[in-house]
Design a protein around this motif. Structure first.
Motif, PDB file in Angstrom:
ATOM      1  N   THR A 207       0.824  -1.206   0.000  1.00  6.89           N
ATOM      2  CA  THR A 207       0.000   0.000   0.000  1.00  6.89           C
ATOM      3  C   THR A 207       0.859   1.257   0.000  1.00  6.89           C
ATOM      4  OG1 THR A 207      -0.164  -0.101   2.417  1.00  6.89           O
ATOM      5  CG2 THR A 207      -1.963  -1.078   1.141  1.00  6.89           C
ATOM      6  N   SER A 208       0.278   2.331  -0.492  1.00  3.77           N
ATOM      7  CA  SER A 208       0.943   3.636  -0.506  1.00  3.77           C
ATOM      8  C   SER A 208      -0.067   4.691  -0.094  1.00  3.77           C
ATOM      9  CB  SER A 208       1.475   3.956  -1.905  1.00  3.77           C
ATOM     10  OG  SER A 208       1.959   5.291  -1.968  1.00  3.77           O
ATOM     11  N   PHE A 209       0.371   5.645   0.743  1.00  5.58           N
ATOM     12  CA  PHE A 209      -0.493   6.749   1.137  1.00  5.58           C
ATOM     13  C   PHE A 209       0.146   8.095   0.800  1.00  5.58           C
ATOM     14  CE2 PHE A 209      -1.938   3.140   3.587  1.00  5.58           C
ATOM     15  CZ  PHE A 209      -3.310   3.219   3.403  1.00  5.58           C
ATOM     16  N   ASP A 210       1.071   8.067  -0.165  1.00 11.11           N
ATOM     17  CA  ASP A 210       1.672   9.309  -0.668  1.00 11.11           C
ATOM     18  C   ASP A 210       1.639   9.355  -2.189  1.00 11.11           C
ATOM     19  OD1 ASP A 210       3.606   7.424  -1.284  1.00 11.11           O
ATOM     20  OD2 ASP A 210       5.100   8.213   0.126  1.00 11.11           O
ATOM     21  N   GLY A 211       0.573   8.783  -2.767  1.00 10.63           N
ATOM     22  CA  GLY A 211       0.390   8.854  -4.207  1.00 10.63           C
ATOM     23  C   GLY A 211       1.296   7.961  -5.011  1.00 10.63           C
ATOM     24  N   GLY A 212       1.889   6.931  -4.396  1.00  8.35           N
ATOM     25  CA  GLY A 212       2.758   6.004  -5.122  1.00  8.35           C
ATOM     26  C   GLY A 212       4.232   6.333  -5.025  1.00  8.35           C
ATOM     27  N   ALA A 213       4.591   7.364  -4.232  1.00  8.37           N
ATOM     28  CA  ALA A 213       6.010   7.720  -4.097  1.00  8.37           C
ATOM     29  C   ALA A 213       6.775   6.668  -3.304  1.00  8.37           C
ATOM     30  CB  ALA A 213       6.148   9.088  -3.432  1.00  8.37           C
ATOM     31  N   THR A 214       6.117   6.069  -2.307  1.00  7.60           N
ATOM     32  CA  THR A 214       6.711   4.994  -1.518  1.00  7.60           C
ATOM     33  C   THR A 214       5.657   3.927  -1.271  1.00  7.60           C
ATOM     34  OG1 THR A 214       6.166   6.024   0.610  1.00  7.60           O
ATOM     35  CG2 THR A 214       8.310   6.587  -0.360  1.00  7.60           C
ATOM     36  N   TRP A 215       6.128   2.695  -0.942  1.00 10.27           N
ATOM     37  CA  TRP A 215       5.234   1.566  -0.717  1.00 10.27           C
ATOM     38  C   TRP A 215       5.608   0.831   0.563  1.00 10.27           C
ATOM     39  CZ3 TRP A 215       1.043   0.968  -3.754  1.00 10.27           C
ATOM     40  CH2 TRP A 215       1.052   1.630  -4.999  1.00 10.27           C
ATOM     41  N   SER A 216       4.616   0.217   1.171  1.00 10.95           N
ATOM     42  CA  SER A 216       4.863  -0.644   2.315  1.00 10.95           C
ATOM     43  C   SER A 216       5.517  -1.941   1.842  1.00 10.95           C
ATOM     44  CB  SER A 216       3.542  -0.959   3.025  1.00 10.95           C
ATOM     45  OG  SER A 216       2.698  -1.751   2.179  1.00 10.95           O
ATOM     46  N   GLU A 217       5.950  -2.743   2.780  1.00 14.39           N
ATOM     47  CA  GLU A 217       6.516  -4.050   2.433  1.00 14.39           C
ATOM     48  C   GLU A 217       5.427  -4.939   1.854  1.00 14.39           C
ATOM     49  OE1 GLU A 217       8.844  -7.813   4.605  1.00 14.39           O
ATOM     50  OE2 GLU A 217       8.469  -5.935   5.689  1.00 14.39           O
ATOM     51  N   ALA A 218       5.772  -5.693   0.810  1.00 16.38           N
ATOM     52  CA  ALA A 218       4.795  -6.575   0.168  1.00 16.38           C
ATOM     53  C   ALA A 218       4.348  -7.671   1.127  1.00 16.38           C
ATOM     54  CB  ALA A 218       5.402  -7.193  -1.087  1.00 16.38           C
ATOM     55  N   GLN A 219       3.042  -7.926   1.147  1.00 15.05           N
ATOM     56  CA  GLN A 219       2.469  -8.931   2.027  1.00 15.05           C
ATOM     57  C   GLN A 219       1.728  -9.985   1.203  1.00 15.05           C
ATOM     58  OE1 GLN A 219       2.969  -9.062   5.300  1.00 15.05           O
ATOM     59  NE2 GLN A 219       4.175  -7.166   5.237  1.00 15.05           N
ATOM     60  N   PRO A 220       1.865 -11.275   1.557  1.00 12.43           N
ATOM     61  CA  PRO A 220       1.130 -12.330   0.844  1.00 12.43           C
ATOM     62  C   PRO A 220      -0.366 -12.235   1.136  1.00 12.43           C
ATOM     63  CG  PRO A 220       2.243 -13.231   2.759  1.00 12.43           C
ATOM     64  CD  PRO A 220       2.700 -11.805   2.643  1.00 12.43           C
ATOM     65  N   GLN A 221      -1.163 -12.541   0.135  1.00 14.82           N
ATOM     66  CA  GLN A 221      -2.623 -12.509   0.253  1.00 14.82           C
ATOM     67  C   GLN A 221      -3.136 -13.948   0.149  1.00 14.82           C
ATOM     68  OE1 GLN A 221      -4.105  -9.299   0.788  1.00 14.82           O
ATOM     69  NE2 GLN A 221      -1.902  -8.956   1.035  1.00 14.82           N
ATOM     70  N   GLN A 222      -3.345 -14.582   1.294  1.00 14.70           N
ATOM     71  CA  GLN A 222      -3.627 -16.016   1.306  1.00 14.70           C
ATOM     72  C   GLN A 222      -4.910 -16.375   0.566  1.00 14.70           C
ATOM     73  OE1 GLN A 222      -1.360 -18.066   2.278  1.00 14.70           O
ATOM     74  NE2 GLN A 222      -0.012 -16.461   3.099  1.00 14.70           N
ATOM     75  N   THR A 223      -5.869 -15.473   0.506  1.00 13.12           N
ATOM     76  CA  THR A 223      -7.118 -15.752  -0.220  1.00 13.12           C
ATOM     77  C   THR A 223      -6.913 -15.749  -1.723  1.00 13.12           C
ATOM     78  OG1 THR A 223      -8.402 -14.737   1.552  1.00 13.12           O
ATOM     79  CG2 THR A 223      -9.519 -15.016  -0.562  1.00 13.12           C
ATOM     80  N   LEU A 224      -5.975 -14.925  -2.192  1.00 16.06           N
ATOM     81  CA  LEU A 224      -5.794 -14.733  -3.630  1.00 16.06           C
ATOM     82  C   LEU A 224      -4.719 -15.684  -4.137  1.00 16.06           C
ATOM     83  CD1 LEU A 224      -5.937 -10.826  -3.755  1.00 16.06           C
ATOM     84  CD2 LEU A 224      -7.823 -12.485  -3.840  1.00 16.06           C
ATOM     85  N   ILE A 225      -5.079 -16.963  -4.275  1.00 17.12           N
ATOM     86  CA  ILE A 225      -4.130 -17.952  -4.769  1.00 17.12           C
ATOM     87  C   ILE A 225      -3.868 -17.723  -6.257  1.00 17.12           C
ATOM     88  CG2 ILE A 225      -4.774 -19.625  -3.013  1.00 17.12           C
ATOM     89  CD1 ILE A 225      -6.458 -21.057  -5.093  1.00 17.12           C
ATOM     90  N   GLU A 226      -2.677 -18.124  -6.710  1.00 17.46           N
ATOM     91  CA  GLU A 226      -2.302 -17.875  -8.106  1.00 17.46           C
ATOM     92  C   GLU A 226      -1.261 -18.884  -8.574  1.00 17.46           C
ATOM     93  OE1 GLU A 226      -0.032 -14.485  -9.169  1.00 17.46           O
ATOM     94  OE2 GLU A 226       1.702 -15.196  -8.065  1.00 17.46           O
TER      95      GLU A 226
END
Length: 277
Positions: A207-226
């Protein structure tokens, strides 16, 4: 992508479109948006359009690379063309590589999918394009999802924040969490290629709360299998509203292989995905 010779990701590939003026009931003949080099092995791919709701223009970004195979691929340029008549005609493509690609980066891919224009928060009106890069052209090397953006209707572009490693093809959508307007980036998971199968098999998000200038650490989404492939993420504005004014929609093959195409809905800004068809 007009893959004229075969189904390969590389080679002589032109950028094409069809238009419909009756809501998709009928479609125009194929229209060539951009082509280079005749039969030369020049690829124009990964089209990533975004509509500027403030000007009405359609901005279409694309990649340019050369080579017949992955092993001899080179390039990774980024071009942009614009239409002000709903896609009937397009401007001469402009090269924006120097604005959004750092020296030393090799492979570079947009989306695939679409860009978005922010409609909320202090960066309202910003055009945001999802992309990914590698420092080489070797698919076994780490890749990194990222974005770039424009605050002047596509005249100039700035490189945004990077997520990764082992993130790849991606899409972005607006969210509101804890009263703050932000972005979520949903990414293809390449941890399996790095010898970490325990981290693979699900989508990654940040996620980003500064318009995409920075991002949080990527987190796995267990519901969204791929099965490690492209997926889609959209914010859909509900005509009547339902527990709010919009819903997030996510689509991908929900399996370990490329099958079982599934659309999921989230009514809480992407925190859970209770509905699926």
């Amino acid at each position: 992508e007009g893959r004229k010779a075969n189904r390969s990701d590389d080679g002589d590939i032109d950028l094409l479109l069809r238009r419909s003026t009756d809501g998709g009931h009928t479609w125009s003949p194929i229209q060539v948006v951009h082509e280079e080099g005749g039969d030369a092995a020049i690829k124009l791919g990964n089209p990533c359009p975004v509509i500027d709701g403030e000007t009405g223009a359609i901005l279409l970004l694309m990649n340019r690379s050369t080579g017949l195979t992955r092993s001899d691929r080179s390039g990774g340029d980024i071009l942009i063309t614009e239409s002000t008549d709903d896609g009937a005609t397009w401007s001469k493509p402009r090269d924006i590589t120097a604005e959004v690609k750092r020296p030393g980066w090799g492979a570079y891919a947009l989306g695939p999918g679409i860009g978005i224009q922010l409609t909320m928060g202090q960066h309202k009106g910003r055009l945001v394009i999802p992309a990914n890069y590698r420092e080489s052209f070797n698919q076994r090397d780490p890749s990194y999802s990222h974005v770039f953006y424009s605050d002047d209707h596509g005249k100039h572009w700035k490189l945004g924040g990077m997520v990764g490693p082992h993130t790849n093809e991606c899409q972005v959508a607006e969210i509101i969490r804890d009263g703050r307007a932000g972005l979520v980036i949903d990414m293809r998971n390449h941890w399996g290629r790095d010898g970490h199968p325990e981290k693979a098999g699900v989508r990654l998000q940040a996620t980003s709360f500064d318009g995409g200038a920075t991002w949080s650490e990527a987190q796995p989404q267990q519901t969204l299998i791929e099965p490690a492939c492209q997926a889609s993420l959209l914010r859909y504005r509900l005509p009547q509203g339902k527990d709010g004014s919009s819903v997030l929609l996510f689509a991908n093959p929900a399996a370990t292989g490329r099958k079982n195409l599934t659309v999921r809905a989230s009514y809480d800004e992407g925190l859970t995905w209770p509905a699926a068809v």
